[in-house]
Design a protein around this motif. Structure first.
Motif, PDB file in Angstrom:
ATOM      1  N   LEU A  28      40.362  55.920  81.506  1.00 26.44           N
ATOM      2  CA  LEU A  28      40.814  54.534  81.623  1.00 26.44           C
ATOM      3  C   LEU A  28      40.211  53.803  82.820  1.00 26.44           C
ATOM      4  CD1 LEU A  28      44.598  54.965  80.766  1.00 26.44           C
ATOM      5  CD2 LEU A  28      42.777  54.148  79.290  1.00 26.44           C
ATOM      6  N   SER A  29      39.335  54.454  83.546  1.00 25.04           N
ATOM      7  CA  SER A  29      38.753  53.842  84.739  1.00 25.04           C
ATOM      8  C   SER A  29      38.007  52.539  84.450  1.00 25.04           C
ATOM      9  CB  SER A  29      37.829  54.826  85.444  1.00 25.04           C
ATOM     10  OG  SER A  29      38.580  55.873  85.988  1.00 25.04           O
ATOM     11  N   PRO A  30      37.241  52.435  83.360  1.00 22.42           N
ATOM     12  CA  PRO A  30      36.588  51.146  83.086  1.00 22.42           C
ATOM     13  C   PRO A  30      37.584  50.007  82.872  1.00 22.42           C
ATOM     14  CG  PRO A  30      35.548  52.852  81.800  1.00 22.42           C
ATOM     15  CD  PRO A  30      36.754  53.464  82.429  1.00 22.42           C
ATOM     16  N   PHE A  31      38.723  50.310  82.261  1.00 22.27           N
ATOM     17  CA  PHE A  31      39.743  49.281  82.075  1.00 22.27           C
ATOM     18  C   PHE A  31      40.352  48.873  83.417  1.00 22.27           C
ATOM     19  CE2 PHE A  31      39.712  51.527  77.990  1.00 22.27           C
ATOM     20  CZ  PHE A  31      39.363  50.453  77.180  1.00 22.27           C
ATOM     21  N   MET A  32      40.551  49.861  84.291  1.00 21.79           N
ATOM     22  CA  MET A  32      41.073  49.560  85.615  1.00 21.79           C
ATOM     23  C   MET A  32      40.098  48.650  86.372  1.00 21.79           C
ATOM     24  SD  MET A  32      41.906  52.078  88.811  1.00 21.79           S
ATOM     25  CE  MET A  32      40.190  52.493  88.942  1.00 21.79           C
ATOM     26  N   LEU A  33      38.821  48.948  86.289  1.00 19.88           N
ATOM     27  CA  LEU A  33      37.822  48.127  86.959  1.00 19.88           C
ATOM     28  C   LEU A  33      37.752  46.728  86.356  1.00 19.88           C
ATOM     29  CD1 LEU A  33      34.983  50.742  87.463  1.00 19.88           C
ATOM     30  CD2 LEU A  33      36.473  49.764  89.199  1.00 19.88           C
ATOM     31  N   PHE A  34      37.909  46.635  85.041  1.00 21.18           N
ATOM     32  CA  PHE A  34      37.907  45.322  84.390  1.00 21.18           C
ATOM     33  C   PHE A  34      39.066  44.462  84.890  1.00 21.18           C
ATOM     34  CE2 PHE A  34      39.364  42.623  80.874  1.00 21.18           C
ATOM     35  CZ  PHE A  34      38.271  41.783  80.784  1.00 21.18           C
ATOM     36  N   PHE A  35      40.263  45.051  84.946  1.00 18.03           N
ATOM     37  CA  PHE A  35      41.424  44.299  85.435  1.00 18.03           C
ATOM     38  C   PHE A  35      41.289  43.992  86.929  1.00 18.03           C
ATOM     39  CE2 PHE A  35      43.552  46.101  81.609  1.00 18.03           C
ATOM     40  CZ  PHE A  35      43.861  44.876  81.019  1.00 18.03           C
ATOM     41  N   LEU A  36      40.659  44.881  87.678  1.00 16.42           N
ATOM     42  CA  LEU A  36      40.401  44.606  89.085  1.00 16.42           C
ATOM     43  C   LEU A  36      39.453  43.422  89.234  1.00 16.42           C
ATOM     44  CD1 LEU A  36      40.831  45.534  92.026  1.00 16.42           C
ATOM     45  CD2 LEU A  36      38.819  46.988  91.741  1.00 16.42           C
ATOM     46  N   SER A  37      38.459  43.349  88.369  1.00 14.66           N
ATOM     47  CA  SER A  37      37.541  42.218  88.387  1.00 14.66           C
ATOM     48  C   SER A  37      38.266  40.916  88.062  1.00 14.66           C
ATOM     49  CB  SER A  37      36.410  42.457  87.389  1.00 14.66           C
ATOM     50  OG  SER A  37      35.560  41.346  87.330  1.00 14.66           O
ATOM     51  N   LEU A  38      39.156  40.957  87.073  1.00 12.46           N
ATOM     52  CA  LEU A  38      39.945  39.764  86.753  1.00 12.46           C
ATOM     53  C   LEU A  38      40.818  39.354  87.933  1.00 12.46           C
ATOM     54  CD1 LEU A  38      41.106  40.416  83.080  1.00 12.46           C
ATOM     55  CD2 LEU A  38      39.313  38.884  83.879  1.00 12.46           C
ATOM     56  N   MET A  39      41.386  40.332  88.616  1.00 14.79           N
ATOM     57  CA  MET A  39      42.219  40.029  89.773  1.00 14.79           C
ATOM     58  C   MET A  39      41.393  39.377  90.876  1.00 14.79           C
ATOM     59  SD  MET A  39      44.675  42.548  91.998  1.00 14.79           S
ATOM     60  CE  MET A  39      43.372  43.274  92.967  1.00 14.79           C
ATOM     61  N   MET A  40      40.169  39.836  91.078  1.00 22.04           N
ATOM     62  CA  MET A  40      39.312  39.241  92.090  1.00 22.04           C
ATOM     63  C   MET A  40      38.912  37.813  91.714  1.00 22.04           C
ATOM     64  SD  MET A  40      39.192  41.369  94.520  1.00 22.04           S
ATOM     65  CE  MET A  40      37.938  40.645  95.529  1.00 22.04           C
ATOM     66  N   ILE A  41      38.743  37.551  90.425  1.00 19.41           N
ATOM     67  CA  ILE A  41      38.447  36.184  89.989  1.00 19.41           C
ATOM     68  C   ILE A  41      39.630  35.268  90.294  1.00 19.41           C
ATOM     69  CG2 ILE A  41      38.105  34.733  87.957  1.00 19.41           C
ATOM     70  CD1 ILE A  41      36.367  36.980  86.810  1.00 19.41           C
ATOM     71  N   VAL A  42      40.832  35.730  90.001  1.00 19.68           N
ATOM     72  CA  VAL A  42      42.033  34.935  90.284  1.00 19.68           C
ATOM     73  C   VAL A  42      42.175  34.708  91.789  1.00 19.68           C
ATOM     74  CG1 VAL A  42      44.556  34.954  90.176  1.00 19.68           C
ATOM     75  CG2 VAL A  42      43.219  35.626  88.180  1.00 19.68           C
ATOM     76  N   MET A  43      41.892  35.726  92.573  1.00 18.02           N
ATOM     77  CA  MET A  43      41.952  35.563  94.024  1.00 18.02           C
ATOM     78  C   MET A  43      40.899  34.568  94.502  1.00 18.02           C
ATOM     79  SD  MET A  43      42.649  39.478  95.246  1.00 18.02           S
ATOM     80  CE  MET A  43      42.378  39.126  96.950  1.00 18.02           C
ATOM     81  N   GLY A  44      39.713  34.602  93.906  1.00 22.14           N
ATOM     82  CA  GLY A  44      38.670  33.651  94.268  1.00 22.14           C
ATOM     83  C   GLY A  44      39.063  32.226  93.946  1.00 22.14           C
ATOM     84  N   ILE A  45      39.708  32.029  92.812  1.00 18.78           N
ATOM     85  CA  ILE A  45      40.165  30.685  92.440  1.00 18.78           C
ATOM     86  C   ILE A  45      41.217  30.190  93.418  1.00 18.78           C
ATOM     87  CG2 ILE A  45      41.409  29.374  90.676  1.00 18.78           C
ATOM     88  CD1 ILE A  45      40.002  31.167  88.587  1.00 18.78           C
ATOM     89  N   SER A  46      42.141  31.060  93.785  1.00 19.79           N
ATOM     90  CA  SER A  46      43.183  30.632  94.729  1.00 19.79           C
ATOM     91  C   SER A  46      42.590  30.354  96.115  1.00 19.79           C
ATOM     92  CB  SER A  46      44.304  31.664  94.808  1.00 19.79           C
ATOM     93  OG  SER A  46      43.841  32.859  95.367  1.00 19.79           O
TER      94      SER A  46
END
Length: 74
Positions: A28-46
Motif C-alpha cells: 500500500l506504499s504507493p497509495f500512501m505516497l499518493f495521499f501524501l502528495s495530495l496533502m502537500m498540494i492542500v498545504m501548498g494552497i493554504s
C-alpha cells in the motif's frame, strides 16, 4: 475547509503507514505516497492563500516529487 481536508489526508497517510509497519505488507506504499502528495498540494494552497509564496512553492515542489515516486513504484 482546507484544514479539514488536510487533517483527513494526514489521517489516511498515518493509518496506511501504521498498517504497513504492523503487518509488514508494503503493497500500500504507493497509495500512501499518493495521499501524501495530495496533502502537500492542500498545504501548498493554504500557504499560497496566506501569502507565503516561498512555502507554497516548496510544498508544490515536494508534492510533484512525491507524486513522481508514487507513480514510479506502482
Amino acid at each position: 475547509m482546507l484544514k479539514i481536508l488536510r487533517i483527513a489526508l494526514a489521517f489516511i497517510v498515518v493509518t496506511i503507514a501504521v498498517y504497513s509497519l504492523v503487518t509488514g505488507n508494503h503493497g500500500l506504499s504507493p497509495f500512501m505516497l499518493f495521499f501524501l502528495s495530495l496533502m502537500m498540494i492542500v498545504m501548498g494552497i493554504s500557504e499560497f492563500k496566506a501569502k507565503r509564496q516561498a512555502d507554497a512553492l516548496t510544498c508544490f515542489t515536494v508534492s510533484v516529487f512525491v507524486l513522481f515516486v508514487a507513480l514510479y513504484t506502482f
